[in-house]
Design an enzyme around this catalytic site. Structure first.
Site, PDB file in Angstrom:
ATOM      1  N   ALA A  33       0.670  -1.194  -0.139  1.00 46.17           N
ATOM      2  CA  ALA A  33       0.459   0.100   0.102  1.00 46.17           C
ATOM      3  C   ALA A  33       0.896   1.053  -0.131  1.00 46.17           C
ATOM      4  CB  ALA A  33      -0.669   0.221   1.287  1.00 46.17           C
ATOM      5  N   ALA A  43     -16.762   0.188  16.354  1.00 50.01           N
ATOM      6  CA  ALA A  43     -18.017   0.015  16.960  1.00 50.01           C
ATOM      7  C   ALA A  43     -18.972  -1.162  16.544  1.00 50.01           C
ATOM      8  CB  ALA A  43     -18.552   1.020  15.839  1.00 50.01           C
ATOM      9  N   GLU A 129     -15.071  -5.038  -3.184  1.00 49.99           N
ATOM     10  CA  GLU A 129     -14.737  -6.246  -3.365  1.00 49.99           C
ATOM     11  C   GLU A 129     -15.379  -7.376  -2.460  1.00 49.99           C
ATOM     12  OE1 GLU A 129     -12.314  -6.863  -6.792  1.00 49.99           O
ATOM     13  OE2 GLU A 129     -13.692  -8.703  -6.135  1.00 49.99           O
ATOM     14  N   LYS A 205     -26.340  -9.644  -5.625  1.00 52.02           N
ATOM     15  CA  LYS A 205     -24.493  -9.914  -6.506  1.00 52.02           C
ATOM     16  C   LYS A 205     -24.679  -9.633  -7.541  1.00 52.02           C
ATOM     17  CE  LYS A 205     -23.008 -12.261  -2.362  1.00 52.02           C
ATOM     18  NZ  LYS A 205     -22.918 -14.394  -1.840  1.00 52.02           N
TER      19      LYS A 205
HETATM   20  P1  NDP Z   1     -21.752 -10.886  11.644  1.00 51.17           P
HETATM   21  O1  NDP Z   1     -23.451 -11.104  12.134  1.00 51.17           O
HETATM   22  O2  NDP Z   1     -20.918 -11.439  12.107  1.00 51.17           O
HETATM   23  O3  NDP Z   1     -21.594  -9.641  12.191  1.00 51.17           O
HETATM   24  C1  NDP Z   1     -22.033  -8.404  11.855  1.00 51.17           C
HETATM   25  C2  NDP Z   1     -20.945  -7.167  12.718  1.00 51.17           C
HETATM   26  O4  NDP Z   1     -21.894  -5.667  13.289  1.00 51.17           O
HETATM   27  C3  NDP Z   1     -21.370  -7.572  14.303  1.00 51.17           C
HETATM   28  O5  NDP Z   1     -20.117  -7.254  15.043  1.00 51.17           O
HETATM   29  C4  NDP Z   1     -22.561  -6.689  15.861  1.00 51.17           C
HETATM   30  O6  NDP Z   1     -21.757  -6.258  16.511  1.00 51.17           O
HETATM   31  C5  NDP Z   1     -22.186  -5.286  14.414  1.00 51.17           C
HETATM   32  N1  NDP Z   1     -22.922  -4.407  14.704  1.00 51.17           N
HETATM   33  C6  NDP Z   1     -23.975  -5.355  14.092  1.00 51.17           C
HETATM   34  N2  NDP Z   1     -25.448  -4.156  14.498  1.00 51.17           N
HETATM   35  C7  NDP Z   1     -24.580  -3.328  15.075  1.00 51.17           C
HETATM   36  C8  NDP Z   1     -24.807  -1.596  15.709  1.00 51.17           C
HETATM   37  N3  NDP Z   1     -26.136  -1.531  15.844  1.00 51.17           N
HETATM   38  N4  NDP Z   1     -24.036  -0.974  16.404  1.00 51.17           N
HETATM   39  C9  NDP Z   1     -22.931  -1.355  16.045  1.00 51.17           C
HETATM   40  N5  NDP Z   1     -22.473  -2.764  15.592  1.00 51.17           N
HETATM   41  C10 NDP Z   1     -23.532  -3.723  14.709  1.00 51.17           C
HETATM   42  O7  NDP Z   1     -21.811 -10.769   9.929  1.00 51.17           O
HETATM   43  P2  NDP Z   1     -21.120 -10.639   8.655  1.00 51.17           P
HETATM   44  O8  NDP Z   1     -19.508 -10.471   9.275  1.00 51.17           O
HETATM   45  O9  NDP Z   1     -21.392 -12.339   9.150  1.00 51.17           O
HETATM   46  O10 NDP Z   1     -21.399 -10.072   7.947  1.00 51.17           O
HETATM   47  C11 NDP Z   1     -21.468  -8.286   7.289  1.00 51.17           C
HETATM   48  C12 NDP Z   1     -21.715  -8.412   6.380  1.00 51.17           C
HETATM   49  O11 NDP Z   1     -20.627  -8.521   5.402  1.00 51.17           O
HETATM   50  C13 NDP Z   1     -22.932  -8.355   6.019  1.00 51.17           C
HETATM   51  O12 NDP Z   1     -23.012  -7.404   4.936  1.00 51.17           O
HETATM   52  C14 NDP Z   1     -22.626  -9.678   5.123  1.00 51.17           C
HETATM   53  O13 NDP Z   1     -24.367  -9.666   3.838  1.00 51.17           O
HETATM   54  C15 NDP Z   1     -21.800  -9.599   4.120  1.00 51.17           C
HETATM   55  N6  NDP Z   1     -20.474 -10.373   4.487  1.00 51.17           N
HETATM   56  C16 NDP Z   1     -20.541 -11.834   4.815  1.00 51.17           C
HETATM   57  C17 NDP Z   1     -19.799 -12.889   4.748  1.00 51.17           C
HETATM   58  C18 NDP Z   1     -20.261 -13.727   5.935  1.00 51.17           C
HETATM   59  O14 NDP Z   1     -19.031 -15.169   4.812  1.00 51.17           O
HETATM   60  N7  NDP Z   1     -20.235 -13.327   6.562  1.00 51.17           N
HETATM   61  C19 NDP Z   1     -19.221 -13.217   2.975  1.00 51.17           C
HETATM   62  C20 NDP Z   1     -19.349 -11.121   2.336  1.00 51.17           C
HETATM   63  C21 NDP Z   1     -20.007 -10.626   2.696  1.00 51.17           C
HETATM   64  P3  NDP Z   1     -21.835  -7.191  17.744  1.00 51.17           P
HETATM   65  O15 NDP Z   1     -20.712  -8.687  17.097  1.00 51.17           O
HETATM   66  O16 NDP Z   1     -21.456  -6.803  19.482  1.00 51.17           O
HETATM   67  O17 NDP Z   1     -23.413  -8.271  17.632  1.00 51.17           O
HETATM   68  N1  HSE Z   2     -24.138 -15.445   2.384  1.00 54.94           N
HETATM   69  C1  HSE Z   2     -23.464 -15.435   1.829  1.00 54.94           C
HETATM   70  C2  HSE Z   2     -22.845 -16.615   0.690  1.00 54.94           C
HETATM   71  C3  HSE Z   2     -22.290 -14.965   1.916  1.00 54.94           C
HETATM   72  O1  HSE Z   2     -23.067 -18.044   1.408  1.00 54.94           O
HETATM   73  O2  HSE Z   2     -23.102 -16.462  -0.551  1.00 54.94           O
HETATM   74  C4  HSE Z   2     -20.918 -14.332   1.035  1.00 54.94           C
HETATM   75  O3  HSE Z   2     -21.628 -13.436   0.649  1.00 54.94           O
END
Ligand code: NDP
Ligand code: HSE
Length: 455
Positions: A33, A43, A129, A205
């Site tokens: 980078a 948060a 991405e 997607k």
């Molecule tokens: P998770 O549910 O595992 O994580 C969500 C996070 O957001 C947690 O840390 C939660 O906090 C935090 N959160 C939720 N609401 C609030 C709030 N109001 N204020 C502060 N923090 C908050 O979700 P994922 O990581 O699986 O997914 C995240 C994003 O990535 C989504 O948009 C999903 O579609 C996308 N995504 C997910 C993939 C996957 O393989 N899981 C792959 C590609 C995209 P806490 O833990 O304290 O509750």
């Molecule tokens: N829920 C999604 C999947 C996560 O199963 O492909 C990746 O975007």
């Protein structure tokens, strides 16, 4: 050079993975980078839980607005998910002049136009991405690598959860609910897994891929969406016997009348590349007029594969910080003032091949009547098989997990017919199905699945 300050919204599957990859590969990433990428503020809802991963080095709080308003933060990484709060936070970050990295395909598929417009007006980047196909750099490939091409179609397996479910059910004979629970445990599934199962996540997607391919606005509401919940175990088995495998596909195709934008289960030839994409792996085929077919394959979900894409965006944004906003790669590959208004076609206007299965009374003249009806509807039969009825098709399962329901007395008088058609117009196929179901000797609904050769 001073490190670039990043604010992280969410520390769940993807947020946690992003933190770990940034920490583990910090030096390598900085060498690429040109600056150290430093997460300075996070948060979450559960601050105590986050502290266990982060230690005391980073400011952690439960107020996500504190991140998007922090003047020291240059890039906000949105990994909270959902549409309402995420939209507000992303728009506020943009308004505050911050670049945004997000994995949130639901947000961009629904509010992408508003978000990209706001970002362009403010001269900031929204990088996404990770929003499509997890760790596969498909956005980069389509936006930059294939920029010389007129894209003809994009087709792929872009939901890891459903591909994992279909693969495990087929290979290990496990029930639907067991495999879904496993996908949730592994962090593949969305917060609301019906998004995965009903094809909504794949459609989010695909909507983004269609915009990148054809230079059209994001139009999630026009996508045709059908998931895997109504798929019968019998059809998965029958497809295999016929030399096909059923996959949940996202397909977007340029046709003279408009653009096809559809997600649904489809039979693909067992020898095709897509048929052999198993588990939570994703694969996207892109057909360009100059390059021909190209295939992108890799892990489509999960902690570190998705983090790989998030961090790639962080590096990209860091490299581009000093570049003139007017000359950056456009968010959706095409210049905003050069977007096309090509219509999205109704599913009725789709042309593809079909698998049709029905149960009929085993009596003379049945086949003749059916083939005549299909011919009258402009549908040409590629092949046909007849077998003694094994299941009561009328009770076709609403879940892939439902076991075959054998009905000995029905099998004496009934036969199952499976037709594989040549390409036909979906409107004609639907009309033919309605006519077939009204015939007196037809004893079931017609199961209709689309077939894709992707030749
Ligand atoms: P998770 O549910 O595992 O994580 C969500 C996070 O957001 C947690 O840390 C939660 O906090 C935090 N959160 C939720 N609401 C609030 C709030 N109001 N204020 C502060 N923090 C908050 O979700 P994922 O990581 O699986 O997914 C995240 C994003 O990535 C989504 O948009 C999903 O579609 C996308 N995504 C997910 C993939 C996957 O393989 N899981 C792959 C590609 C995209 P806490 O833990 O304290 O509750
Ligand atoms: N829920 C999604 C999947 C996560 O199963 O492909 C990746 O975007």
């Amino acid at each position: 050079m001073e490190s670039i300050k990043v604010g992280l919204l969410g520390l769940g599957v993807v947020g946690g993975g992003t933190w770990k990859v940034l920490a583990r590969n910090a030096q390598e990433i900085a060498r690429r980078a040109g600056r150290t990428i430093e997460v300075t503020r996070v948060a979450v809802r559960d601050v105590a839980k986050a502290r266990m991963l982060l230690g005391d080095t980073v400011a952690v709080g439960a107020d996500p607005y504190a991140v998007v308003t922090d003047p020291s933060i240059e890039i906000v990484v949105e990994l909270i998910g959902g549409e309402t709060l995420a939209r507000e936070l992303v728009l506020q970050a943009i308004a505050n002049g911050k670049h945004v990295v997000t994995a949130n395909k639901a947000l961009l598929a629904k509010h992408g136009s508003e978000i990209f417009e706001a970002a362009s007006a403010r001269g900031v980047i929204v990088a996404f991405e990770a929003a499509v196909a997890g760790g596969i750099p498909i956005i980069k490939a389509m936006r930059e690598g294939l920029t010389a091409n007129r894209i003809e179609w994009v087709a792929g397996i872009i939901n890891g959860t459903t591909n994992f479910i279909l693969s495990e059910m087929r290979a290990r004979g496990l029930p639907f609910e067991t495999v879904l629970a496993e996908a949730q445990k592994l962090g593949y599934a969305e917060a609301d897994p019906t998004f995965d199962i009903e094809g909504v996540d794949a459609a989010h997607k695909l909507t983004l891929l269609a915009s990148l391919a054809f230079g059209i606005p994001v139009q999630f509401e026009k996508a045709y969406i059908e998931g895997i919940s109504k798929l019968a175990a019998e059809d998965i088995k029958l497809a295999e016997r016929l030399g096909y495998r059923i996959k949940l596909l996202g397909i977007t195709k340029r046709r003279p009348q408009g653009i096809e934008l559809r997600v649904h289960p489809a039979l693909v030839p067992i020898k095709s590349m897509l048929a052999n994409v198993e588990g939570a792996m994703n694969a996207v085929l892109v057909k360009g007029d100059a390059v021909g077919q190209t295939l992108y394959y890799g892990k489509g979900a999960g902690e570190e594969p998705t983090a790989s894409a998030v961090v790639a965006d962080l590096v990209d944004v860091t490299r581009l910080l000093t570049s003139d906003p007017e000359h950056r790669v456009p968010h959706l590959a095409f210049q905003p003032d050069a977007m096309a208004d090509t219509p999205i076609l109704s599913i009725d206007d789709v042309i593809t091949s079909y698998y049709l299965r029905l149960t009929v009374a085993d009596q003379p003249g049945v086949l003749a009547d059916l083939t005549r009806l299909l011919a009258d509807s402009g549908i040409s039969i590629g092949s046909m098989i007849q077998q003694p009825t094994e299941t009561a098709s009328e009770s076709a399962s609403t879940s892939v997990s439902t076991s075959a329901n054998s009905n000995a007395s029905a099998s004496v008088h009934s036969a199952d017919l499976i037709f594989l058609t040549h390409e036909a117009l979906e409107r004609n196929v639907n009309k033919a199905i309605a006519a077939i179901e009204a015939l007196p000797f037809v004893r079931s609904r017609v199961t209709r699945l689309r077939m894709e050769s992707l030749a």
